[in-house]
Design a protein around this motif. Structure first.
Motif, mmCIF file in Angstrom:
data_model
loop_
_atom_site.group_PDB
_atom_site.id
_atom_site.type_symbol
_atom_site.label_atom_id
_atom_site.label_comp_id
_atom_site.label_asym_id
_atom_site.label_seq_id
_atom_site.Cartn_x
_atom_site.Cartn_y
_atom_site.Cartn_z
ATOM 1 N N ASP B 136 90.430 65.141 67.800
ATOM 2 C CA ASP B 136 91.105 66.340 68.303
ATOM 3 C C ASP B 136 92.368 66.652 67.500
ATOM 4 O OD1 ASP B 136 92.667 64.269 69.090
ATOM 5 O OD2 ASP B 136 92.632 64.731 71.237
ATOM 6 N N ARG B 137 92.491 66.029 66.359
ATOM 7 C CA ARG B 137 93.678 66.190 65.511
ATOM 8 C C ARG B 137 93.389 67.180 64.388
ATOM 9 N NH1 ARG B 137 94.854 62.807 61.198
ATOM 10 N NH2 ARG B 137 93.107 61.497 61.881
ATOM 11 N N VAL B 138 94.169 68.265 64.331
ATOM 12 C CA VAL B 138 94.011 69.245 63.256
ATOM 13 C C VAL B 138 94.611 68.669 61.973
ATOM 14 C CG1 VAL B 138 94.635 71.552 62.444
ATOM 15 C CG2 VAL B 138 94.061 71.196 64.858
ATOM 16 N N VAL B 139 93.806 68.631 60.915
ATOM 17 C CA VAL B 139 94.308 68.111 59.641
ATOM 18 C C VAL B 139 94.513 69.220 58.617
ATOM 19 C CG1 VAL B 139 93.325 65.817 60.024
ATOM 20 C CG2 VAL B 139 91.976 67.553 58.805
ATOM 21 N N LEU B 140 93.913 70.373 58.854
ATOM 22 C CA LEU B 140 94.042 71.489 57.910
ATOM 23 C C LEU B 140 93.913 72.802 58.677
ATOM 24 C CD1 LEU B 140 93.962 72.921 55.085
ATOM 25 C CD2 LEU B 140 91.480 72.509 55.091
ATOM 26 N N THR B 141 94.805 73.717 58.387
ATOM 27 C CA THR B 141 94.687 75.084 58.884
ATOM 28 C C THR B 141 94.593 76.016 57.682
ATOM 29 O OG1 THR B 141 96.027 74.529 60.824
ATOM 30 C CG2 THR B 141 95.746 76.872 60.313
ATOM 31 N N VAL B 142 93.583 76.854 57.668
ATOM 32 C CA VAL B 142 93.394 77.816 56.576
ATOM 33 C C VAL B 142 93.712 79.202 57.114
ATOM 34 C CG1 VAL B 142 91.735 78.857 54.983
ATOM 35 C CG2 VAL B 142 91.684 76.383 55.408
ATOM 36 N N GLY B 143 94.788 79.781 56.596
ATOM 37 C CA GLY B 143 95.191 81.102 57.061
ATOM 38 C C GLY B 143 94.255 82.193 56.580
ATOM 39 N N SER B 144 93.850 82.112 55.319
ATOM 40 C CA SER B 144 92.989 83.149 54.761
ATOM 41 C C SER B 144 92.204 82.602 53.579
ATOM 42 C CB SER B 144 93.824 84.357 54.323
ATOM 43 O OG SER B 144 93.019 85.303 53.647
ATOM 44 N N LEU B 145 90.905 82.759 53.639
ATOM 45 C CA LEU B 145 90.029 82.429 52.510
ATOM 46 C C LEU B 145 89.230 83.677 52.205
ATOM 47 C CD1 LEU B 145 87.747 79.306 52.071
ATOM 48 C CD2 LEU B 145 86.845 81.611 51.720
ATOM 49 N N ILE B 146 89.327 84.164 50.979
ATOM 50 C CA ILE B 146 88.553 85.324 50.570
ATOM 51 C C ILE B 146 87.418 84.842 49.678
ATOM 52 C CG2 ILE B 146 88.572 87.567 49.444
ATOM 53 C CD1 ILE B 146 91.578 87.693 49.985
ATOM 54 N N ALA B 147 86.195 85.035 50.151
ATOM 55 C CA ALA B 147 85.021 84.657 49.367
ATOM 56 C C ALA B 147 84.519 85.875 48.606
ATOM 57 C CB ALA B 147 83.929 84.119 50.288
ATOM 58 N N VAL B 148 84.074 85.629 47.381
ATOM 59 C CA VAL B 148 83.542 86.698 46.537
ATOM 60 C C VAL B 148 82.170 86.281 46.040
ATOM 61 C CG1 VAL B 148 85.844 87.425 45.821
ATOM 62 C CG2 VAL B 148 84.612 85.744 44.458
ATOM 63 N N ALA B 149 81.360 87.254 45.659
ATOM 64 C CA ALA B 149 80.051 86.973 45.060
ATOM 65 C C ALA B 149 80.108 87.379 43.596
ATOM 66 C CB ALA B 149 78.957 87.737 45.786
ATOM 67 N N ARG B 150 79.763 86.462 42.713
ATOM 68 C CA ARG B 150 79.802 86.730 41.277
ATOM 69 C C ARG B 150 78.408 86.548 40.688
ATOM 70 N NH1 ARG B 150 83.647 89.072 42.263
ATOM 71 N NH2 ARG B 150 85.814 88.609 41.823
ATOM 72 N N PRO B 151 77.963 87.508 39.862
ATOM 73 C CA PRO B 151 76.659 87.329 39.205
ATOM 74 C C PRO B 151 76.654 86.068 38.349
ATOM 75 C CG PRO B 151 77.470 89.575 38.937
ATOM 76 C CD PRO B 151 78.593 88.781 39.521
ATOM 77 N N LEU B 152 75.504 85.436 38.270
ATOM 78 C CA LEU B 152 75.387 84.212 37.495
ATOM 79 C C LEU B 152 75.804 84.421 36.050
ATOM 80 C CD1 LEU B 152 74.508 81.268 37.456
ATOM 81 C CD2 LEU B 152 72.177 82.042 36.982
ATOM 82 N N SER B 153 75.483 85.595 35.491
ATOM 83 C CA SER B 153 75.827 85.844 34.090
ATOM 84 C C SER B 153 77.334 85.848 33.879
ATOM 85 C CB SER B 153 75.241 87.180 33.627
ATOM 86 O OG SER B 153 75.722 88.236 34.429
ATOM 87 N N VAL B 154 78.072 86.315 34.855
ATOM 88 C CA VAL B 154 79.536 86.324 34.760
ATOM 89 C C VAL B 154 80.073 84.899 34.869
ATOM 90 C CG1 VAL B 154 81.658 87.059 35.913
ATOM 91 C CG2 VAL B 154 79.764 88.664 35.635
ATOM 92 N N VAL B 155 79.519 84.147 35.815
ATOM 93 C CA VAL B 155 79.967 82.771 36.001
ATOM 94 C C VAL B 155 79.707 81.948 34.764
ATOM 95 C CG1 VAL B 155 79.616 80.672 37.363
ATOM 96 C CG2 VAL B 155 79.641 82.894 38.490
ATOM 97 N N ALA B 156 78.561 82.210 34.119
ATOM 98 C CA ALA B 156 78.166 81.413 32.959
ATOM 99 C C ALA B 156 78.902 81.828 31.696
ATOM 100 C CB ALA B 156 76.665 81.526 32.745
ATOM 101 N N GLY B 157 79.722 82.846 31.754
ATOM 102 C CA GLY B 157 80.538 83.190 30.599
ATOM 103 C C GLY B 157 80.155 84.485 29.943
ATOM 104 N N GLY B 158 79.814 85.477 30.740
ATOM 105 C CA GLY B 158 79.593 86.809 30.191
ATOM 106 C C GLY B 158 78.285 86.955 29.465
ATOM 107 N N GLY B 159 77.217 86.552 30.102
ATOM 108 C CA GLY B 159 75.898 86.793 29.542
ATOM 109 C C GLY B 159 75.345 85.649 28.732
ATOM 110 N N ALA B 160 75.983 84.515 28.761
ATOM 111 C CA ALA B 160 75.446 83.363 28.063
ATOM 112 C C ALA B 160 74.072 83.018 28.603
ATOM 113 C CB ALA B 160 76.385 82.169 28.231
ATOM 114 N N ALA B 161 73.191 82.575 27.693
ATOM 115 C CA ALA B 161 71.828 82.259 28.110
ATOM 116 C C ALA B 161 71.827 81.069 29.057
ATOM 117 C CB ALA B 161 70.987 81.938 26.884
ATOM 118 N N VAL B 162 71.183 81.257 30.170
ATOM 119 C CA VAL B 162 71.092 80.180 31.140
ATOM 120 C C VAL B 162 69.639 80.061 31.558
ATOM 121 C CG1 VAL B 162 71.783 79.372 33.411
ATOM 122 C CG2 VAL B 162 73.415 80.584 31.985
ATOM 123 N N SER B 163 69.101 78.884 31.463
ATOM 124 C CA SER B 163 67.721 78.664 31.872
ATOM 125 C C SER B 163 67.567 78.999 33.348
ATOM 126 C CB SER B 163 67.340 77.207 31.624
ATOM 127 O OG SER B 163 66.181 76.880 32.342
#
Lengths: 149, 179
Positions: B136-163
């Protein structure tokens, strides 16, 4: 076999560190190369080694803990440490923003400015850039002595 | 319908040993999720520890608690009607965190319970908040987390070939977990 670490950490989040203290701040530059062989990275993600931005927080606490001895003023503000005084914990995370992905082979440069925070805490501001000077993340956090809170 | 750990693996684009959620204990689409993460002394973060350390030195890294919270937030968002699927796909990632406060630690043998709430869904962003507890002990409080969705090509470095076979698995909706 006897290990070396005196507190738990997901990985060694810095490869090399330089630091200097001025009147009221500790200025740290730490470098970290993203390697697929580092702990946890095999699962983040399969097929693409993407450095978890959250590990930058460990870079901050490990680097500041290792270099705090250079600033007696800030060490005194933080309070007395135990026999292993390099163990710092995250107290608060004011803000963290991830701007670019950090991929295998990228060398990350962590520029950290440490100043006195509230009593018993240090304020650390991170500007993280790749070797091409592209900013990839920025964070502001407060650190406390490990084992206190 | 998948349930338990298999459901988590089917939803999250991470794999061992970076899967930091063990169970979904409650799920309310578009609203909230509760998850559990068991801390184990066998995790890589405890490797190479010196002998004869006092117990407090085995505090689970707080960055990992936050990562575990973030994965729980991703599970919630992926299962919501306005999640990344509806926004055109992409990898769910944490874009921004604000006002997080750690007030305790977790140790091997502890179970961390994360409670995450969706505050707002806007286009391809999700605004969430919540807390993490040990007992019953709070160890972390998160005031705000903003989640985003990123295309795989962006994550991999701007269109780098990814299998495609090596790419992260496509996110799926968590559905209703077994309680």
């Amino acid at each position: 076999m006897r290990g070396e670490r005196t507190y738990a950490r997901p990985l060694d989040a810095t490869d090399r560190i330089t630091a200097r203290a001025d009147a009221d701040a500790l200025l740290i530059e730490a470098a970290k190369t993203v390697r697929a062989t580092d702990p946890y990275l095999a699962g983040h993600f399969p097929g693409i080694t993407l450095y978890p931005a959250i590990f930058l927080l460990d870079g901050i606490r490990q680097a500041v803990g290792a270099e705090l001895h250079r600033s007696p003023v800030l060490a005194a503000h933080l309070g007395r440490g135990g026999p292993h005084g390099d163990w710092l914990e995250l107290g608060t995370l004011g803000s963290a923003r991830v701007l670019r992905p950090m991929l295998e082979g990228d060398e990350l440069l962590l520029r950290i400015k440490v100043t006195a925070g509230p009593p018993g805490a240090l304020r650390a501001v991170l500007d993280c850039r790749r070797a091409d000077d592209t900013q990839v993340a920025k964070m502001t956090t407060e650190l406390v002595r490990g084992g206190i809170a | 319908m998948r349930s338990g750990y298999g459901q988590i693996l089917a939803s999250l684009p991470v794999r061992h040993p970076m899967v930091l959620v063990d169970r979904i204990t409650e799920f309310n689409a578009d609203r909230s999720i509760e998850t559990a993460k068991a801390v184990a002394g066998s995790e890589p973060c405890y490797q190479a520890m010196a002998d004869d350390l006092p117990p407090e030195r085995y505090a689970y890294p707080r960055s990992m608690i936050l990562e575990s919270f973030g994965q729980s937030a991703a599970l919630l968002w992926l299962g919501s009607h306005g999640g990344p699927d509806a926004a055109g796909g992409g990898l769910p990632m944490v874009g921004r965190l604000r006002n997080c406060r750690f007030t305790g630690s977790a140790f091997p043998g502890d179970v961390i319970r994360h409670r995450v709430r969706i505050d707002r869904l806007v286009d391809d962003n999700a605004f969430m908040s919540g807390e993490s507890l040990v007992g019953d002990r709070v160890v972390l409080t998160v005031g705000s987390l903003i989640a985003v969705a990123r295309p795989l090509s962006v994550v991999a470095g701007g269109g780098a070939a990814v299998s495609t076979t090596a790419a992260p698995p496509a996110p799926r909706r968590p559905g209703n977990p077994r309680k």
